[in-house]
Design a protein around this motif. Structure first.
Motif, PDB file in Angstrom:
ATOM      1  N   VAL A  32      -6.561  90.539  50.216  1.00 31.88           N
ATOM      2  CA  VAL A  32      -5.122  90.502  50.504  1.00 31.88           C
ATOM      3  C   VAL A  32      -4.338  90.565  49.205  1.00 31.88           C
ATOM      4  CG1 VAL A  32      -3.276  89.025  51.395  1.00 31.88           C
ATOM      5  CG2 VAL A  32      -5.419  89.249  52.672  1.00 31.88           C
ATOM      6  N   VAL A  33      -4.854  89.861  48.185  1.00 31.76           N
ATOM      7  CA  VAL A  33      -4.200  89.851  46.883  1.00 31.76           C
ATOM      8  C   VAL A  33      -4.998  90.745  45.934  1.00 31.76           C
ATOM      9  CG1 VAL A  33      -3.614  88.417  44.888  1.00 31.76           C
ATOM     10  CG2 VAL A  33      -3.162  87.575  47.202  1.00 31.76           C
ATOM     11  N   LYS A  34      -4.324  91.752  45.391  1.00 33.20           N
ATOM     12  CA  LYS A  34      -4.961  92.674  44.447  1.00 33.20           C
ATOM     13  C   LYS A  34      -4.519  92.300  43.037  1.00 33.20           C
ATOM     14  CE  LYS A  34      -5.957  95.753  47.861  1.00 33.20           C
ATOM     15  NZ  LYS A  34      -7.315  95.897  48.389  1.00 33.20           N
ATOM     16  N   VAL A  35      -5.470  92.163  42.160  1.00 32.60           N
ATOM     17  CA  VAL A  35      -5.158  91.821  40.780  1.00 32.60           C
ATOM     18  C   VAL A  35      -5.058  93.104  39.975  1.00 32.60           C
ATOM     19  CG1 VAL A  35      -6.011  90.637  38.724  1.00 32.60           C
ATOM     20  CG2 VAL A  35      -6.302  89.595  40.980  1.00 32.60           C
ATOM     21  N   SER A  36      -3.944  93.273  39.252  1.00 30.53           N
ATOM     22  CA  SER A  36      -3.785  94.502  38.471  1.00 30.53           C
ATOM     23  C   SER A  36      -3.998  94.267  36.984  1.00 30.53           C
ATOM     24  CB  SER A  36      -2.399  95.099  38.707  1.00 30.53           C
ATOM     25  OG  SER A  36      -1.396  94.174  38.363  1.00 30.53           O
ATOM     26  N   ASP A  37      -3.768  93.038  36.531  1.00 30.08           N
ATOM     27  CA  ASP A  37      -3.879  92.795  35.094  1.00 30.08           C
ATOM     28  C   ASP A  37      -3.986  91.291  34.841  1.00 30.08           C
ATOM     29  OD1 ASP A  37      -3.987  93.497  32.421  1.00 30.08           O
ATOM     30  OD2 ASP A  37      -1.820  93.661  32.185  1.00 30.08           O
ATOM     31  N   VAL A  38      -4.623  90.939  33.754  1.00 31.32           N
ATOM     32  CA  VAL A  38      -4.657  89.548  33.314  1.00 31.32           C
ATOM     33  C   VAL A  38      -4.315  89.529  31.837  1.00 31.32           C
ATOM     34  CG1 VAL A  38      -6.040  87.453  33.024  1.00 31.32           C
ATOM     35  CG2 VAL A  38      -6.443  88.935  34.994  1.00 31.32           C
ATOM     36  N   LYS A  39      -3.293  88.757  31.483  1.00 34.79           N
ATOM     37  CA  LYS A  39      -2.893  88.632  30.079  1.00 34.79           C
ATOM     38  C   LYS A  39      -3.285  87.224  29.632  1.00 34.79           C
ATOM     39  CE  LYS A  39       1.549  88.638  27.694  1.00 34.79           C
ATOM     40  NZ  LYS A  39       1.631  87.198  27.820  1.00 34.79           N
ATOM     41  N   ILE A  40      -3.886  87.153  28.475  1.00 39.00           N
ATOM     42  CA  ILE A  40      -4.342  85.866  27.962  1.00 39.00           C
ATOM     43  C   ILE A  40      -3.564  85.526  26.708  1.00 39.00           C
ATOM     44  CG2 ILE A  40      -6.287  84.607  26.995  1.00 39.00           C
ATOM     45  CD1 ILE A  40      -8.117  86.244  28.685  1.00 39.00           C
ATOM     46  N   PHE A  53      -3.557  82.096  31.307  1.00 39.26           N
ATOM     47  CA  PHE A  53      -3.862  83.374  31.943  1.00 39.26           C
ATOM     48  C   PHE A  53      -2.661  83.774  32.782  1.00 39.26           C
ATOM     49  CE2 PHE A  53      -7.859  81.314  31.215  1.00 39.26           C
ATOM     50  CZ  PHE A  53      -8.782  82.319  30.982  1.00 39.26           C
ATOM     51  N   ASP A  54      -2.067  84.902  32.486  1.00 37.31           N
ATOM     52  CA  ASP A  54      -1.017  85.438  33.343  1.00 37.31           C
ATOM     53  C   ASP A  54      -1.656  86.521  34.200  1.00 37.31           C
ATOM     54  OD1 ASP A  54       1.185  83.895  32.468  1.00 37.31           O
ATOM     55  OD2 ASP A  54       1.307  85.121  30.656  1.00 37.31           O
TER      56      ASP A  54
END
Ligand code: NAG
Ligand code: NAG
Length: 148
Positions: A32-40, A53-54
């Motif tokens: 249901v939730v798609k992750v597009s990016d993670v900023k650390i 973690f953003d």
């Protein structure tokens, strides 16, 4: 998620940049939730300091409640779990569409060198999995590569 791989490899000071990747736990990525990016941040990770973690993601449905579960395994053995109220990390309700979840991670410091896997799961109030991502990181020679 291409750039995500490199950002994380860099953030975690992995020796082979971009050799490590983020994966959905379920290969189909049918969440249901798609992750597009993670900023650390900070990037690179500062030993002894919390790391944020953003997680940029989008949801197909409104979310009014839920939780975020962090699991760390060491050579496949679970060594740490923590659970956070989703609405403590982001203001709820989350309406369908894009959102950014900021999570400040405070795992204990691991000293044994080896291969670790960090898994981040989001669940709704009925414990249905909304998304699940994982990535590997390594600690060598007992030095702290990733302590957040
Ligand atoms: C989600 O919430 C918005 C704002 O409250 C509302 O307009 C919309 O109808 C809701 N959508 C669903 C699928 O419940
Ligand atoms: C982490 O490492 C394990 C064991 O080598 C591998 O099976 C898994 O696919 C890796 N996961 C990621 C996200 O790269």
């Amino acid at each position: 998620m291409g750039s995500l791989f490199c950002i994380l490899a860099f953030a975690l000071l992995l020796p082979l940049a971009c050799a490590t990747s983020i994966k959905y736990c379920d290969n189909s990525g049918d969440y249901v939730v798609k992750v597009s990016d993670v900023k650390i941040s900070p990037n690179p990770v500062v030993p002894g300091k919390p790391t944020t973690f953003d997680i940029s993601a989008s949801t197909g449905q409104n979310l009014s409640n839920g939780k975020v579960v962090i699991r760390v395994t060491y050579f496949g053995v679970q060594v740490h779990t923590e659970t956070h109220d989703l609405c403590e990390e982001i203001s709820c309700p989350i309406t369908a569409g894009k959102f950014v979840l900021s999570h400040t991670q405070s795992l204990p410091i691991f000293t044994p060198p080896g291969l670790y896997t960090l898994r981040i799961t989001m669940e709704d109030e009925l414990n249905q999995q909304l998304t699940c991502i994982s990535f590997n990181f390594s600690i060598r020679f007992g030095s702290l590569v990733f302590n957040s």
